[in-house]
Design a protein around this motif. Structure first.
Motif, PDB file in Angstrom:
ATOM      1  N   THR A 261      39.317  36.637  37.190  1.00 23.36           N
ATOM      2  CA  THR A 261      39.232  38.100  36.649  1.00 23.36           C
ATOM      3  C   THR A 261      40.384  38.948  36.811  1.00 23.36           C
ATOM      4  N   LEU A 262      40.965  39.255  35.733  1.00 22.67           N
ATOM      5  CA  LEU A 262      41.952  40.061  35.616  1.00 22.67           C
ATOM      6  C   LEU A 262      41.505  41.617  35.150  1.00 22.67           C
ATOM      7  N   GLY A 263      41.587  42.633  36.450  1.00 24.81           N
ATOM      8  CA  GLY A 263      41.180  44.069  35.734  1.00 24.81           C
ATOM      9  C   GLY A 263      39.946  44.269  36.286  1.00 24.81           C
ATOM     10  N   THR A 264      39.251  45.435  36.085  1.00 22.79           N
ATOM     11  CA  THR A 264      38.054  46.019  36.796  1.00 22.79           C
ATOM     12  C   THR A 264      37.152  46.320  35.401  1.00 22.79           C
ATOM     13  N   GLU A 265      35.916  46.312  35.539  1.00 23.60           N
ATOM     14  CA  GLU A 265      35.144  46.833  34.512  1.00 23.60           C
ATOM     15  C   GLU A 265      35.188  48.287  34.537  1.00 23.60           C
ATOM     16  N   PRO A 266      35.540  49.045  33.133  1.00 25.97           N
ATOM     17  CA  PRO A 266      35.385  50.340  33.045  1.00 25.97           C
ATOM     18  C   PRO A 266      34.000  50.939  33.061  1.00 25.97           C
TER      19      PRO A 266
ATOM     20  N   GLU B 169      49.738  36.054  37.831  1.00 27.42           N
ATOM     21  CA  GLU B 169      49.433  36.835  36.880  1.00 27.42           C
ATOM     22  C   GLU B 169      48.390  38.128  37.406  1.00 27.42           C
ATOM     23  N   GLN B 170      48.079  38.124  38.700  1.00 32.27           N
ATOM     24  CA  GLN B 170      47.379  38.860  39.470  1.00 32.27           C
ATOM     25  C   GLN B 170      45.823  38.763  39.073  1.00 32.27           C
ATOM     26  N   TYR B 171      45.380  37.458  38.815  1.00 36.47           N
ATOM     27  CA  TYR B 171      43.784  37.432  38.671  1.00 36.47           C
ATOM     28  C   TYR B 171      43.344  37.328  40.114  1.00 36.47           C
ATOM     29  N   VAL B 172      42.081  37.884  40.189  1.00 35.90           N
ATOM     30  CA  VAL B 172      41.293  37.609  41.432  1.00 35.90           C
ATOM     31  C   VAL B 172      40.293  36.107  41.373  1.00 35.90           C
ATOM     32  N   VAL B 173      40.591  35.314  41.909  1.00 37.15           N
ATOM     33  CA  VAL B 173      40.008  33.937  41.687  1.00 37.15           C
ATOM     34  C   VAL B 173      38.772  33.768  42.674  1.00 37.15           C
TER      35      VAL B 173
ATOM     36  N   ILE C 112      38.385  37.754  31.586  1.00 35.76           N
ATOM     37  CA  ILE C 112      37.233  36.742  32.352  1.00 35.76           C
ATOM     38  C   ILE C 112      37.556  35.099  32.036  1.00 35.76           C
ATOM     39  N   LEU C 113      37.906  34.686  32.816  1.00 35.14           N
ATOM     40  CA  LEU C 113      38.107  33.240  32.355  1.00 35.14           C
ATOM     41  C   LEU C 113      37.128  32.152  33.510  1.00 35.14           C
ATOM     42  N   THR C 114      36.695  31.118  32.918  1.00 32.51           N
ATOM     43  CA  THR C 114      36.123  29.740  33.637  1.00 32.51           C
ATOM     44  C   THR C 114      37.072  29.008  33.783  1.00 32.51           C
ATOM     45  N   VAL C 115      37.530  28.325  34.906  1.00 36.00           N
ATOM     46  CA  VAL C 115      38.477  27.172  34.944  1.00 36.00           C
ATOM     47  C   VAL C 115      37.583  26.177  35.337  1.00 36.00           C
ATOM     48  N   THR C 116      37.531  25.046  34.681  1.00 43.10           N
ATOM     49  CA  THR C 116      37.068  23.599  35.318  1.00 43.10           C
ATOM     50  C   THR C 116      38.025  22.662  35.565  1.00 43.10           C
TER      51      THR C 116
ATOM     52  N   LEU D 137      39.442  43.743  21.350  1.00 47.02           N
ATOM     53  CA  LEU D 137      39.463  42.416  21.232  1.00 47.02           C
ATOM     54  C   LEU D 137      40.902  41.814  21.073  1.00 47.02           C
ATOM     55  N   ALA D 138      42.106  42.621  20.471  1.00 44.58           N
ATOM     56  CA  ALA D 138      43.288  42.117  20.219  1.00 44.58           C
ATOM     57  C   ALA D 138      43.901  42.238  21.799  1.00 44.58           C
ATOM     58  N   HIS D 139      43.642  43.217  22.465  1.00 42.47           N
ATOM     59  CA  HIS D 139      44.335  43.398  23.860  1.00 42.47           C
ATOM     60  C   HIS D 139      43.923  41.933  24.656  1.00 42.47           C
ATOM     61  N   LEU D 140      42.324  41.719  24.560  1.00 39.76           N
ATOM     62  CA  LEU D 140      41.905  40.549  25.230  1.00 39.76           C
ATOM     63  C   LEU D 140      42.363  39.299  24.855  1.00 39.76           C
TER      64      LEU D 140
END
Length: 127
Positions: free
Chosen positions: A44-49, A29-33, A64-68, A98-101
């Motif tokens: 994280t997927l994408g960069t901060e505008p 999915e092209q996340y940076v882990v 942004i996701l936290t995975v445990t 918010l809808a996109h996220l």
């Protein structure tokens, strides 16, 4: 509230099997882990505008996701958690952002579910 801010999967087998399956999904999915520890990752997927991009364009916030990963008696609990009030910027396109996220979070959770189920290691989920 499961399904809106967190998704929990109970899987069988060792923790490294669960981590490999989740890592494959996030990578595809092209996340940076960022693997902060054996039991906690930040993806994280994408960069901060920039501020101007937020004000004058429809630039999207990164996902942004936290995975445990928690070892349990019968296997591993995998939890995906998103920030609770993340994405509310007050720049005029907050509802669209918010809808996109929300779409991206749900799509990622669905992909993780399908991957774990396809691997035959998914015991249960709370989505």
């Amino acid at each position: 509230m499961t399904g809106m801010f967190r998704w929990v999967y109970e899987v069988s087998g060792p923790i490294d099997g669960a981590q490999q399956a989740v890592d494959e999904v996030l990578t595809s999915e092209q996340y940076v882990v960022e693997k902060r520890s054996a039991g906690e990752w930040h993806a994280t997927l994408g960069t901060e505008p920039s501020f101007l991009q937020k004000m004058f364009t429809n630039a999207d916030e990164p996902v942004i996701l936290t995975v445990t990963f928690t070892q349990t008696g019968g296997g591993v609990e995998v939890e995906l958690k998103r920030p609770t009030l993340y994405g509310v910027s007050g720049t005029g396109h907050g509802e669209v952002a918010l809808a996109h996220l929300d779409k991206k979070y749900r799509a990622t959770a669905r992909a993780v579910h399908e991957r774990l189920d396809g691997a035959g290691i998914l015991l249960s989920s709370r989505e």
